[in-house]
Design a protein around this motif. Structure first.
Motif, short mmCIF file in Angstrom:
data_model
loop_
_atom_site.label_atom_id
_atom_site.label_comp_id
_atom_site.label_asym_id
_atom_site.label_seq_id
_atom_site.Cartn_x
_atom_site.Cartn_y
_atom_site.Cartn_z
N ASN A 187 0.70 -1.22 0.07
CA ASN A 187 0.02 0.04 0.16
C ASN A 187 0.89 1.34 0.22
N ASP A 188 2.20 1.19 0.51
CA ASP A 188 2.81 2.26 0.51
C ASP A 188 3.82 2.25 -0.72
N GLY A 189 3.64 1.53 -1.53
CA GLY A 189 4.51 1.36 -2.85
C GLY A 189 5.51 0.73 -3.09
N LEU A 190 6.04 0.03 -1.94
CA LEU A 190 7.03 -0.62 -2.14
C LEU A 190 6.85 -1.88 -2.81
N ALA A 191 7.65 -2.22 -4.03
CA ALA A 191 7.37 -3.45 -4.65
C ALA A 191 7.80 -4.59 -4.07
N LEU A 192 6.79 -5.56 -3.99
CA LEU A 192 6.88 -6.70 -3.29
C LEU A 192 8.22 -7.60 -3.97
N SER A 193 8.93 -8.41 -3.09
CA SER A 193 10.25 -8.90 -3.45
C SER A 193 10.46 -9.79 -2.26
N SER A 194 10.89 -11.17 -2.63
CA SER A 194 11.34 -11.97 -1.36
C SER A 194 12.45 -11.52 -0.81
N ARG A 195 13.28 -10.49 -1.11
CA ARG A 195 14.14 -10.01 -0.20
C ARG A 195 13.81 -8.89 0.72
N ASN A 196 12.60 -8.52 0.46
CA ASN A 196 12.07 -7.61 1.66
C ASN A 196 11.79 -8.24 3.11
N VAL A 197 12.05 -9.24 3.09
CA VAL A 197 12.11 -10.05 4.55
C VAL A 197 13.44 -9.81 5.16
N GLU A 205 10.80 1.15 6.84
CA GLU A 205 10.10 2.31 6.95
C GLU A 205 10.57 3.37 5.69
N LEU A 206 11.94 3.20 5.21
CA LEU A 206 12.70 3.99 4.46
C LEU A 206 12.41 3.45 2.82
N ALA A 207 12.25 2.17 2.82
CA ALA A 207 12.16 1.49 1.40
C ALA A 207 11.05 2.19 0.33
N PRO A 208 10.03 2.41 0.61
CA PRO A 208 8.74 3.10 0.00
C PRO A 208 9.48 4.29 -0.66
N GLN A 209 10.41 5.15 -0.23
CA GLN A 209 11.11 6.18 -0.88
C GLN A 209 11.63 5.78 -2.16
N ILE A 210 11.83 4.54 -2.53
CA ILE A 210 12.16 4.16 -3.92
C ILE A 210 11.04 4.56 -4.90
N TYR A 211 10.01 4.26 -4.49
CA TYR A 211 8.78 4.23 -5.60
C TYR A 211 8.45 5.72 -5.42
N HIS A 233 17.16 14.81 -9.64
CA HIS A 233 16.22 15.00 -8.45
C HIS A 233 15.74 13.62 -7.57
N GLY A 234 15.41 12.68 -8.68
CA GLY A 234 14.89 11.40 -8.06
C GLY A 234 15.98 10.51 -7.28
N LYS A 235 17.16 10.84 -7.83
CA LYS A 235 18.48 10.07 -7.38
C LYS A 235 18.65 10.70 -5.97
N ALA A 236 18.44 12.03 -5.79
CA ALA A 236 18.75 12.82 -4.71
C ALA A 236 17.96 12.21 -3.54
N ILE A 237 16.69 11.94 -3.71
CA ILE A 237 15.73 11.78 -2.75
C ILE A 237 16.41 10.40 -1.97
N LEU A 238 16.93 9.54 -2.73
CA LEU A 238 17.52 8.31 -2.12
C LEU A 238 18.61 8.37 -1.70
N ASP A 277 22.60 -4.20 3.81
CA ASP A 277 23.22 -5.38 2.64
C ASP A 277 22.05 -5.63 1.75
N VAL A 278 20.69 -5.05 1.92
CA VAL A 278 19.60 -5.55 1.25
C VAL A 278 19.74 -4.79 0.05
N ARG A 279 19.68 -5.53 -1.25
CA ARG A 279 19.50 -4.93 -2.42
C ARG A 279 18.06 -4.84 -3.17
N LEU A 280 17.48 -3.75 -3.28
CA LEU A 280 16.15 -3.57 -3.91
C LEU A 280 16.30 -2.97 -5.31
#
Length: 288
Positions: A187-197, A205-211, A233-238, A277-280
């Motif tokens: 719901n917050d925009g984070l793409a589903l991934s097996s690595r999210n665990v 909490e920070l991961a939805p900033q990608i979207y 600009h987009g890259k600077a957000i992250l 260490d988590v690559r998204l």
């Protein structure tokens, strides 16, 4: 050949699978290749397959060829019984769950591999994961030869992978239709991934900033910004986030994956970022 308590058939060898495939005959087969740790994103692929094919086959195989020496092959989540329950719930006909020895009976060194076009894999994930897409193309080619599906379904989150596979199938005249399925998001925009665990609470909490970064980039381009300024600009957000390292944030042609500078041209923005260490990875189409 399978657990009688489950409606879904589980097969672990090529012979077992081909026996089932021969019995299916002219019925159409939709194939969803996975590495397990299934989630709603994978089930979206299953649902897409069910809409167009008589049977759905899911493979669960953590492929060692696509992992580098310092990557997470050893700790990649393996929850097979949980995966089976999901497959049963969503009406999968058969699960192909081979061992490494079944997939690579002659070992992993000195075997025939599939080399994707250099221009497709030199950048983006390929620049940070040397050898990854050779491993991906090789295992998918192997799986398609075993499963013999009419259609195979891949998530658009792994966009570079999808293009590699589409090119392989076209270049090698393989008789299968490759279908890309849109990204499924929280719901917050984070793409589903097996690595999210793997994400800590703070990282999650920070991961939805990608979207958010992708969306901001899209809006800027659509509203007249140059591609260069919008991407910056987009890259600077992250990069402003604590503990986040951006590997790439690029605007590319959706087919060739080459850089795009014309804001009116077909383009997609793709990103890879490491939260500790988590690559998204994620992407967003700007102009189809």
């Amino acid at each position: 050949m399978g657990n009688p308590a489950l409606k879904v058939l589980v097969v672990r060898t090529v012979h077992e699978y081909r026996s089932w495939r021969d019995k299916v005959g002219a019925a159409t087969v939709g194939f969803v290749p996975t590495m397990g740790a299934l989630h709603e994103g994978h089930m979206a692929l299953v649902e897409a397959a069910r809409k167009t094919c008589d049977h759905v086959v899911v493979s669960i195989f953590v492929n060692p060829l696509q992992f580098g020496p310092n990557e997470d092959y050893g700790k990649y989540p393996r929850v097979f019984e949980q995966d089976l329950k999901l497959c049963e719930k969503f009406g999968v006909s058969a699960v192909f769950h081979p061992s490494v020895d079944v997939m690579y009976p002659n070992g992993q060194i000195g075997i025939t591999t599939v080399q994707p076009p250099a221009q497709l894999i030199a950048g983006l994930c390929g620049a940070f994961r040397p050898g990854h897409f050779v491993g991906v193309a090789t295992v998918v080619n192997n799986l398609l030869n075993i499963v013999r599906p009419d259609c195979a379904f891949f998530g658009e989150k792994d966009y570079q992978q999808l293009q590699v596979i589409k090119h392989m199938v076209a270049d090698l005249n393989m008789q299968v239709q490759i279908v890309g399925v849109p990204i499924v998001r929280e719901n917050d925009g984070l793409a589903l991934s097996s690595r999210n665990v793997y994400l800590s609470q703070e990282q999650r909490e920070l991961a939805p900033q990608i979207y958010s970064a992708l969306t901001a980039t899209k809006n800027l381009i659509r509203n007249g910004s140059t591609v260069e300024d919008a991407v910056s600009h987009g890259k600077a957000i992250l990069t402003a986030l604590n503990g986040v390292a951006v590997q790439y944030f690029e605007c590319c042609d959706p087919q060739t994956l080459q850089p795009v500078t014309d804001p009116a041209a077909p383009c997609i923005v793709l990103v890879a970022a490491k939260y500790g260490d988590v690559r998204l990875i994620d992407n967003l189409v700007i102009n189809p």
